[in-house]
Design a protein around this motif. Structure first.
Motif, short mmCIF file in Angstrom:
data_model
loop_
_atom_site.label_atom_id
_atom_site.label_comp_id
_atom_site.label_asym_id
_atom_site.label_seq_id
_atom_site.Cartn_x
_atom_site.Cartn_y
_atom_site.Cartn_z
N ALA A 101 0.83 -1.21 0.00
CA ALA A 101 0.00 0.00 0.00
C ALA A 101 0.86 1.26 0.00
CB ALA A 101 -0.93 0.00 1.21
N ASN A 102 1.93 1.24 0.77
CA ASN A 102 2.83 2.39 0.81
C ASN A 102 3.46 2.62 -0.56
OD1 ASN A 102 4.20 4.55 2.12
ND2 ASN A 102 6.03 3.28 2.17
N ALA A 103 3.90 1.55 -1.20
CA ALA A 103 4.50 1.67 -2.53
C ALA A 103 3.48 2.18 -3.54
CB ALA A 103 5.07 0.33 -2.97
N ALA A 104 2.26 1.68 -3.46
CA ALA A 104 1.21 2.12 -4.39
C ALA A 104 0.88 3.59 -4.17
CB ALA A 104 -0.04 1.27 -4.21
N PHE A 105 0.74 4.00 -2.91
CA PHE A 105 0.43 5.40 -2.63
C PHE A 105 1.55 6.32 -3.11
CE2 PHE A 105 0.91 9.13 0.15
CZ PHE A 105 -0.21 9.83 -0.28
N THR A 106 2.78 5.93 -2.85
CA THR A 106 3.91 6.75 -3.28
C THR A 106 3.90 6.94 -4.79
OG1 THR A 106 5.23 6.05 -1.39
CG2 THR A 106 6.44 6.93 -3.27
N ARG A 107 3.65 5.86 -5.52
CA ARG A 107 3.61 5.94 -6.98
C ARG A 107 2.46 6.82 -7.46
NH1 ARG A 107 4.43 0.63 -10.21
NH2 ARG A 107 6.54 1.19 -9.69
N VAL A 108 1.28 6.64 -6.87
CA VAL A 108 0.12 7.45 -7.27
C VAL A 108 0.37 8.92 -6.92
CG1 VAL A 108 -2.32 7.93 -6.77
CG2 VAL A 108 -1.55 5.58 -7.16
#
Length: 85
Positions: free
Chosen positions: A20-27
């Protein structure tokens, strides 16, 4: 068998948090062009920017956590034949 799921569920949750952290950072990087989202106490951001970042982060974390937890429970049922409760 259900007590076996507790440590597995904790591991799945940790992996989910990292995903989730990786996805949020990318978004966030795509949406804002910045590497890091503003914190609630960041002085150089408006209320709107901070609240949008928080809402987006919460939505992404909730979605990823639910997907990872559901996948973990489904996988557990496939392996053991029982659904974790």
């Amino acid at each position: 068998m259900k007590t076996l799921y507790k440590p597995l569920g904790m591991l799945v949750s940790v992996v989910g948090g990292l995903a989730a952290n990786a996805a949020f950072t990318r978004v966030w990087r795509t949406v804002s062009g910045e590497d890091k989202a503003p914190s609630a106490t960041a002085r150089n951001y408006t209320w709107t920017e901070v609240l949008i970042a928080a809402a987006l982060q919460g939505a992404i974390f909730g979605l990823v956590k639910a997907a990872i937890d559901r996948a973990g429970a489904t996988g557990y049922k496939s392996l053991t034949g029982t659904w974790p409760e």
